[in-house]
Design an enzyme around this catalytic site. Structure first.
Site, short mmCIF file in Angstrom:
data_model
loop_
_atom_site.label_atom_id
_atom_site.label_comp_id
_atom_site.label_asym_id
_atom_site.label_seq_id
_atom_site.Cartn_x
_atom_site.Cartn_y
_atom_site.Cartn_z
CG HIS A 1 11.75 -0.82 -0.37
ND1 HIS A 1 11.55 -1.76 -1.36
CD2 HIS A 1 10.71 -1.01 0.50
CE1 HIS A 1 10.47 -2.48 -1.09
NE2 HIS A 1 9.95 -2.04 0.05
NE ARG A 12 6.62 -5.39 -2.84
CZ ARG A 12 6.65 -4.93 -1.58
NH1 ARG A 12 6.89 -3.66 -1.34
NH2 ARG A 12 6.45 -5.74 -0.55
N1 LIG Z 1 7.42 0.68 0.61
C1 LIG Z 1 7.32 -0.09 1.67
O1 LIG Z 1 8.15 0.01 2.60
C2 LIG Z 1 6.19 -1.08 1.79
C3 LIG Z 1 5.99 -1.75 3.01
C4 LIG Z 1 4.90 -2.60 3.14
C5 LIG Z 1 4.02 -2.80 2.05
N2 LIG Z 1 4.24 -2.13 0.88
C6 LIG Z 1 3.32 -2.30 -0.27
O2 LIG Z 1 2.03 -1.80 0.07
C7 LIG Z 1 1.07 -2.64 -0.58
C8 LIG Z 1 -0.30 -2.45 0.06
O3 LIG Z 1 -0.30 -3.04 1.36
P1 LIG Z 1 -1.66 -3.25 2.19
O4 LIG Z 1 -1.30 -3.98 3.43
O5 LIG Z 1 -2.41 -1.96 2.31
O6 LIG Z 1 -2.49 -4.21 1.20
P2 LIG Z 1 -3.99 -4.68 1.34
O7 LIG Z 1 -4.50 -4.49 2.73
O8 LIG Z 1 -4.08 -6.04 0.71
O9 LIG Z 1 -4.79 -3.63 0.41
C9 LIG Z 1 -4.64 -3.62 -0.98
C10 LIG Z 1 -5.60 -2.60 -1.58
O10 LIG Z 1 -5.37 -2.57 -3.00
C11 LIG Z 1 -6.63 -2.78 -3.67
N3 LIG Z 1 -6.42 -3.50 -4.93
C12 LIG Z 1 -5.78 -4.68 -5.12
N4 LIG Z 1 -5.84 -5.05 -6.43
C13 LIG Z 1 -6.57 -4.08 -7.05
C14 LIG Z 1 -7.00 -3.89 -8.40
N5 LIG Z 1 -6.71 -4.78 -9.37
N6 LIG Z 1 -7.74 -2.80 -8.68
C15 LIG Z 1 -8.05 -1.90 -7.71
N7 LIG Z 1 -7.68 -2.02 -6.41
C16 LIG Z 1 -6.94 -3.10 -6.10
C17 LIG Z 1 -7.45 -3.60 -2.71
O11 LIG Z 1 -8.83 -3.50 -3.06
P3 LIG Z 1 -9.97 -4.26 -2.19
O12 LIG Z 1 -10.06 -3.42 -0.90
O13 LIG Z 1 -11.18 -4.16 -3.02
O14 LIG Z 1 -9.47 -5.64 -1.93
C18 LIG Z 1 -7.07 -2.97 -1.37
O15 LIG Z 1 -7.84 -1.81 -1.13
C19 LIG Z 1 1.70 -4.03 -0.42
O16 LIG Z 1 1.15 -4.96 -1.34
C20 LIG Z 1 3.15 -3.75 -0.68
O17 LIG Z 1 3.40 -3.85 -2.07
C21 LIG Z 1 5.30 -1.29 0.74
#
Ligand SMILES: NC(=O)c1ccc[n+]([C@@H]2O[C@H](COP(=O)([O-])OP(=O)(O)OC[C@H]3O[C@@H](n4cnc5c(N)ncnc54)[C@H](OP(=O)(O)O)[C@@H]3O)[C@@H](O)[C@H]2O)c1
Length: 308
Positions: A271, A223
């Site tokens: 994006h 983001r």
């Molecule tokens: N650009 C685009 O087109 C697009 C599309 C879709 C999503 N996204 C972005 O991609 C992000 C990630 O998606 P996802 O599905 O992979 O999310 P996810 O499965 O919830 O994984 C999030 C990861 O971030 C880690 N994390 C969260 N808070 C943290 C902190 N304070 N310190 C250290 N690590 C932290 C989590 O740690 P734990 O494993 O310990 O919980 C987990 O490994 C989304 O939230 C969204 O913003 C972007």
């Protein structure tokens, strides 16, 4: 079982076709045609009006149509039911393709060779083996975890930093505030794939950049709020960082006069890193509905207290 579908920002036809194909025995109602509210057990929604979900007395689970669930968290009457975020194979595969592309582009020094080509200048730059290129993921969740695995399979030296401890074969795992400095010190290409929360807002800042080796590259596909834009420009301009590939921005669309446009060391994409298609997204929704109906908890439930 009846499912309520609501989304005003996309053509509903492919979604309704995928639901009819994959759940032919179930009734689907499209908002605002609710019919008898007590029939509705599942809701697949984007930006439902506040109070709508609370008015469905037999609702069992709420599915977000997109990856983020912030459009649901803002409903002051959100019922205390599982809220499931969208995790599905097209989104994962498209994000992995994007991240692998950007990492490979930095690895093969594509920006430098493009400049040399435009100048008609034949020059071979120093070469680095993939196992000597250290890629680091902020976040090893459904998206970061898949891209990290694929880059490890390409023989890069891959590590990740997460909130909670992890053990993943072939990937160096760091966690918590105590693990961040060591993780950054070993990272040549940093990929941000964390959710935007209070803890991660502005995490890509000068203090973090200074802990990366000189010449490191940044890829932000999470983001815009993760990045302090002025700190990135300063770190690129004084040569501490080598380059950045950005897919997300504080303001989208990126304003015409924004300094990121045309910057020689910044790659801008609008994006588009990851996307869902109805067929695979509905596959994931249907699998979760079957779990709930079998008495199991759904997968990928949002924990609003931790913020993701
Ligand atoms: N650009 C685009 O087109 C697009 C599309 C879709 C999503 N996204 C972005 O991609 C992000 C990630 O998606 P996802 O599905 O992979 O999310 P996810 O499965 O919830 O994984 C999030 C990861 O971030 C880690 N994390 C969260 N808070 C943290 C902190 N304070 N310190 C250290 N690590 C932290 C989590 O740690 P734990 O494993 O310990 O919980 C987990 O490994 C989304 O939230 C969204 O913003 C972007």
């Amino acid at each position: 079982m009846t499912l309520l579908f609501k989304c005003d920002h996309t053509d509903p036809e492919p979604w309704l076709a995928a639901l009819a194909d994959q759940m032919p025995e179930r009734e689907v109602r499209v908002f605002p045609e609710l019919g008898a509210r007590e029939d509705i057990e599942f809701a697949l929604v984007y930006e439902p009006p506040p109070g709508l979900l609370a008015s469905l007395p037999k609702l069992k689970a709420i599915f977000s149509l997109w990856a983020g669930a912030d459009h649901l968290a803002s409903d002051p009457e959100l019922p205390p039911l599982p809220v499931v975020r969208m995790v599905e194979r097209c989104m994962t595969a498209s994000m992995t393709a994007h991240v692998v592309h950007q990492v490979l582009a930095f690895h093969v020094q594509a920006l430098d060779y493009r400049t040399l080509e435009v100048e008609r200048h034949w020059q071979q730059l120093d070469l680095t083996a993939p196992w000597d290129r250290r890629v680091g993921f902020l976040g090893l969740g459904s998206l970061g975890g898949d891209a990290a695995e694929k880059l490890a399979a390409l023989r890069f030296d891959v590590a990740g930093w997460t909130r909670t401890p992890k053990e993943i074969a072939g990937i160096g795992c760091y966690h918590g505030s105590g693990g961040l400095s060591a993780f950054l010190a070993r990272t040549d290409i940093l990929v941000c794939l964390m959710p935007l929360t209070e803890a991660t807002q502005g995490i890509l800042n000068r203090q973090l950049f200074d802990q990366l080796p000189r010449g490191a590259c940044i890829i932000n596909c999470a983001r815009g709020g993760h990045l302090v834009e002025t700190d990135l420009l300063a770190a690129l301009d004084d040569g501490h960082l080598g380059a950045a590939a950005l897919d997300v921005f504080a303001e989208e669309p990126l304003p015409d006069d924004h300094p990121f446009w045309g910057h020689p060391r910044i790659v801008v994409t609008p994006h588009i890193a990851a996307f869902s298609v109805a067929e695979t997204a509905i596959e994931s929704v249907v699998a979760n509905i079957r779990r709930v109906e079998a008495g199991e908890p759904p997968l990928n439930v949002v924990d609003f207290t931790r913020g993701y």
